[in-house]
Design a protein around this motif. Structure first.
Motif, PDB file in Angstrom:
ATOM      1  N   GLY A 244      37.996  72.648  92.092  1.00  0.00           N
ATOM      2  CA  GLY A 244      38.051  73.657  91.042  1.00  0.00           C
ATOM      3  C   GLY A 244      36.673  73.977  90.515  1.00  0.00           C
ATOM      4  O   GLY A 244      36.333  75.142  90.277  1.00  0.00           O
ATOM      5  N   ALA A 245      35.849  72.946  90.351  1.00  0.00           N
ATOM      6  CA  ALA A 245      34.470  73.171  89.887  1.00  0.00           C
ATOM      7  C   ALA A 245      33.662  73.940  90.935  1.00  0.00           C
ATOM      8  O   ALA A 245      32.890  74.841  90.601  1.00  0.00           O
ATOM      9  CB  ALA A 245      33.795  71.839  89.577  1.00  0.00           C
ATOM     10  N   VAL A 246      33.855  73.608  92.207  1.00  0.00           N
ATOM     11  CA  VAL A 246      33.168  74.334  93.275  1.00  0.00           C
ATOM     12  C   VAL A 246      33.632  75.788  93.291  1.00  0.00           C
ATOM     13  O   VAL A 246      32.831  76.708  93.449  1.00  0.00           O
ATOM     14  CB  VAL A 246      33.408  73.646  94.637  1.00  0.00           C
ATOM     15  N   THR A 247      34.927  76.007  93.120  1.00  0.00           N
ATOM     16  CA  THR A 247      35.467  77.365  93.094  1.00  0.00           C
ATOM     17  C   THR A 247      34.896  78.155  91.920  1.00  0.00           C
ATOM     18  O   THR A 247      34.558  79.334  92.068  1.00  0.00           O
ATOM     19  CB  THR A 247      36.994  77.336  92.998  1.00  0.00           C
ATOM     20  N   LEU A 248      34.794  77.519  90.771  1.00  0.00           N
ATOM     21  CA  LEU A 248      34.227  78.200  89.606  1.00  0.00           C
ATOM     22  C   LEU A 248      32.787  78.616  89.876  1.00  0.00           C
ATOM     23  O   LEU A 248      32.387  79.739  89.577  1.00  0.00           O
ATOM     24  CB  LEU A 248      34.303  77.309  88.372  1.00  0.00           C
ATOM     25  N   TYR A 249      32.015  77.735  90.468  1.00  0.00           N
ATOM     26  CA  TYR A 249      30.627  78.073  90.792  1.00  0.00           C
ATOM     27  C   TYR A 249      30.565  79.202  91.820  1.00  0.00           C
ATOM     28  O   TYR A 249      29.817  80.163  91.656  1.00  0.00           O
ATOM     29  CB  TYR A 249      29.877  76.843  91.314  1.00  0.00           C
ATOM     30  N   LEU A 250      31.341  79.074  92.889  1.00  0.00           N
ATOM     31  CA  LEU A 250      31.325  80.100  93.930  1.00  0.00           C
ATOM     32  C   LEU A 250      31.872  81.427  93.422  1.00  0.00           C
ATOM     33  O   LEU A 250      31.441  82.494  93.865  1.00  0.00           O
ATOM     34  CB  LEU A 250      32.136  79.637  95.143  1.00  0.00           C
ATOM     35  N   GLY A 251      32.811  81.388  92.492  1.00  0.00           N
ATOM     36  CA  GLY A 251      33.357  82.621  91.951  1.00  0.00           C
ATOM     37  C   GLY A 251      32.434  83.310  90.971  1.00  0.00           C
ATOM     38  O   GLY A 251      32.503  84.521  90.795  1.00  0.00           O
ATOM     39  N   ALA A 252      31.554  82.550  90.347  1.00  0.00           N
ATOM     40  CA  ALA A 252      30.649  83.132  89.351  1.00  0.00           C
ATOM     41  C   ALA A 252      29.367  83.663  89.973  1.00  0.00           C
ATOM     42  O   ALA A 252      28.747  84.570  89.439  1.00  0.00           O
ATOM     43  CB  ALA A 252      30.312  82.090  88.287  1.00  0.00           C
ATOM     44  N   VAL A 253      28.969  83.118  91.112  1.00  0.00           N
ATOM     45  CA  VAL A 253      27.713  83.503  91.737  1.00  0.00           C
ATOM     46  C   VAL A 253      28.009  84.053  93.131  1.00  0.00           C
ATOM     47  O   VAL A 253      28.448  83.327  94.006  1.00  0.00           O
ATOM     48  CB  VAL A 253      26.763  82.285  91.859  1.00  0.00           C
ATOM     49  N   ILE A 254      27.783  85.336  93.317  1.00  0.00           N
ATOM     50  CA  ILE A 254      27.948  85.966  94.631  1.00  0.00           C
ATOM     51  C   ILE A 254      26.546  86.264  95.169  1.00  0.00           C
ATOM     52  O   ILE A 254      25.803  87.045  94.566  1.00  0.00           O
ATOM     53  CB  ILE A 254      28.769  87.266  94.547  1.00  0.00           C
ATOM     54  N   PRO A 255      26.163  85.656  96.282  1.00  0.00           N
ATOM     55  CA  PRO A 255      24.811  85.875  96.802  1.00  0.00           C
ATOM     56  C   PRO A 255      24.688  87.218  97.515  1.00  0.00           C
ATOM     57  O   PRO A 255      25.669  87.836  97.898  1.00  0.00           O
ATOM     58  CB  PRO A 255      24.636  84.725  97.798  1.00  0.00           C
ATOM     59  N   ALA A 256      23.461  87.652  97.700  1.00  0.00           N
ATOM     60  CA  ALA A 256      23.211  88.907  98.399  1.00  0.00           C
ATOM     61  C   ALA A 256      23.403  88.746  99.906  1.00  0.00           C
ATOM     62  O   ALA A 256      23.828  89.664 100.575  1.00  0.00           O
ATOM     63  CB  ALA A 256      21.801  89.398  98.104  1.00  0.00           C
TER      64      ALA A 256
END
Length: 110
Positions: A22-34
């Protein structure tokens, strides 16, 4: 007729998986790389779905044990927030900016 066997899986294991993913998902969902956006989005979706399913599994087998149930709910909630933020950003990218970008990702402005 044989009696149904009890599930011997400790409920803390899937609850811990739910919180970590869930923490990994929150990080990945908040930051979308170019770069590597598609790979990033696929990982976010997979981690989020696995976190939610692990949390539900922990809730189902925890019975009356409060600790694993509480941590499972925490993991499900964190993963849900991560999936919502991921969905919002995916919608912004898919519509080409027709949907306003989330306030935490100002670089998504068209």
């Amino acid at each position: 007729m044989a009696s149904r066997t009890r599930d011997h899986e400790p409920p803390a294991a899937p609850a811990a998986v739910a919180v970590v993913l869930g923490a990994v998902t929150l990080y990945l969902g908040a930051v979308i790389p170019a770069e590597a956006t598609v790979r990033h989005m696929v990982l976010c979706a997979v981690f989020g779905i696995v976190a939610v399913l692990s949390g539900w599994r922990a809730i189902a087998i925890a019975g009356r044990r409060r600790g694993p149930r509480a941590w499972a709910w925490v993991g499900v909630a964190i993963a849900a927030v991560g999936l919502v933020s991921f969905g919002w950003q995916a919608l912004v990218i898919a519509t080409g900016g027709a949907v306003p970008p989330p306030p935490w990702a100002p670089y998504l402005t068209p």
